[in-house]
Each structure stands twice: as structure tokens, then as C-alpha cells.
Enzyme design. Structure first.
Site: not given
Length: 261
Positions: A120-121, A138
Site C-alpha cells: 500500500h501507498d 508500504g
């Protein structure tokens, strides 16, 4: 769109471009956008939040835009953005963002080999190559044209500079500045990526200047503060000096080790 509706599960509200081919036993959720000319192989899962560009190729077993593997995730509305001309090979897992950045981004013209994980991200730049089984935690940023060798693992929040090349099997715990080659354990500077830079049109003078900057930073036995001061006082001004010093100043996790015999 060439598709056999008896063998795929495509939500009727998914936005699918022209000349998109979808293989058998593939699932495409409602909140998905796929650009023109993209090929989706069999047994691919594309979940809500996927934004896939034009002329991409996604191979069997890939899972695109699954929710983050983050215990803080609370089903917020986030996306995964994939640029144009990206190849995603077998069994890659690419997660969408969290409320931190609201999106995960993979740039255009990238190659993600089999079993790559992008958490994520993350922001992966353009023209990057992530070799087989690279695992990226992440909030990682990877600059344009970076190459990560197979089975490398990247710690969360690490920043990998543009045009860098990281050896296979590396544990990337610290930031890796642009234009360098990194290898060994712990991860260390092993030279400037001069061959890669030459192939991308950098001239001899530019490469020599980059080498001069990194000799001061990584080879002369100075600590980072001493090296930065020396570079500021003795190296001529250039876009490379500005870029490298800015990278160091913003390296919240610190940069990788210097050259060691």
C-alpha cells in the site's frame, strides 16, 4: 472487447476500453478502469480501485488492487494506479492505498516479474524493473529507471533513487541514492551505474561528475555530514549535485553504507 462471458466474471459497471482482451476465469470488480489495448490473461483477479492504463499485459494469477495488508485499514476509498505499457507477470500482488496517501502508483513502461509484491501507498516510477519475487513494503518510493534484483526485500518508507540498480537478494533497510549500484550485506555502495546511465543517454562528463560526487560521499571515509560539507564547498554546481544533496537531506531513514573492502 474480446471476451467470452461464460468464462469470466466482469461487473457490468466496470469501465473497459477498446480492444481489451480478457482471458478465461478472470474476475473484474465494479470500480475498475482498464485502458485501451490491454491484455488480461486467464485467472487474473482485478479488485475495486484498480486504474489500469493502456497497452498493459497482466499475466495469470496476478491479484490487482487487493485491500492493503495493514491492520489500520478501515475500508477507506482508495485506488491502485498502473500506467501505460506495464507488464505484470504471474502471481504479482499489487495492493491499493490507505488513508495515508489514498493510492498506490506504478508508473508507465514498467516490468514487474513473477511474484512481485507492491504494498500500500508505494510509488513506483516510470521505466522500472522489479525482478522475480521482489517484495516492497508500504510507503516505499522507487525512482524512474530503477532496477531491483530478484528476491530483494525493501523496508517500509525506504526511498530508492532514480537510475539505481540493486543486487538480487538484497535487504534494503536504508535509502539508496540515485545513479548508484548497491549490493552486499548490509547494503552498500559498490559504484555508479555507469553502464545503465550510458545506455540512457548520459554523456561521459555527466557520469564523471556523478562519480566524483559519490567518491566524496561513499569512498573517502567521511561521515555523511562531513561528505556533504565537502561536496558543498569543493564540487562545482550542477543538477546532479543539487539532486544528490537534496536526496540525502530528505533521507529520513538515512542512506546506505559507503564502500567497504
Amino acid at each position: 472487447m474480446e471476451v467470452n462471458y461464460k468464462m469470466v466474471d466482469i461487473h457490468p459497471l466496470a469501465k473497459i476500453g477498446e480492444n481489451v482482451e480478457v482471458g478465461s476465469f478472470t474476475s473484474i470488480a465494479e470500480d475498475v478502469v482498464i485502458g485501451d489495448g490491454t491484455w488480461i490473461g486467464p485467472h487474473v483477479t482485478i479488485m475495486d480501485g484498480a486504474r489500469i492504463g493502456k497497452n498493459c499485459k497482466i499475466f495469470p494469477g496476478a491479484v490487482i488492487s487487493a485491500i492493503p495488508q495493514d491492520l489500520k485499514f478501515d475500508n477507506e476509498d482508495t485506488i491502485l494506479v498502473i500506467g501505460d505499457n506495464v507488464t505484470v507477470r504471474e502471481y504479482c500482488t499489487l495492493n491499493r492505498g490507505t488513508k495515508a496517501n489514498h493510492k498506490t502508483v506504478i508508473g508507465s513502461n514498467c516490468l514487474l516479474m513473477a511474484y512481485v509484491h507492491v504494498a500500500h501507498d508505494c510509488v513506483i516510477g516510470n521505466n522500472c524493473i522489479l525482478a522475480n519475487a521482489v517484495n516492497i513494503a508500504g510507503h516505499v518510493i522507487v525512482g524512474d529507471y530503477a532496477i531491483l534484483g530478484g528476491m530483494s526485500a525493501v523496508h517500509q518508507f525506504v526511498h530508492i533513487g532514480a537510475h539505481s540498480m540493486i543486487s538480487g537478494g538484497s535487504l534494503v533497510r536504508k535509502d539508496v541514492p540515485p545513479y548508484v549500484k548497491a549490493a552486499r550485506e548490509p547494503l552498500s555502495y559498490v559504484g555508479v551505474n555507469s553502464i545503465g546511465l550510458s545506455r540512457r543517454g548520459f554523456n561521459t562528463e555527466d557520469i564523471s561528475l556523478i562519480q566524483k560526487l559519490y567518491r566524496t560521499l561513499f569512498v573517502k571515509g567521511l561521515n555523511v555530514s562531513q561528505a556533504v560539507t565537502t561536496i558543498e564547498e569543493t564540487v562545482e554546481e550542477s543538477i546532479y549535485k543539487t539532486e544528490i544533496l537534496s536526496f540525502i537531506a530528505n533521507a529520513d531513514r538515512g542512506i546506505m553504507k559507503g564502500y567497504t573492502q
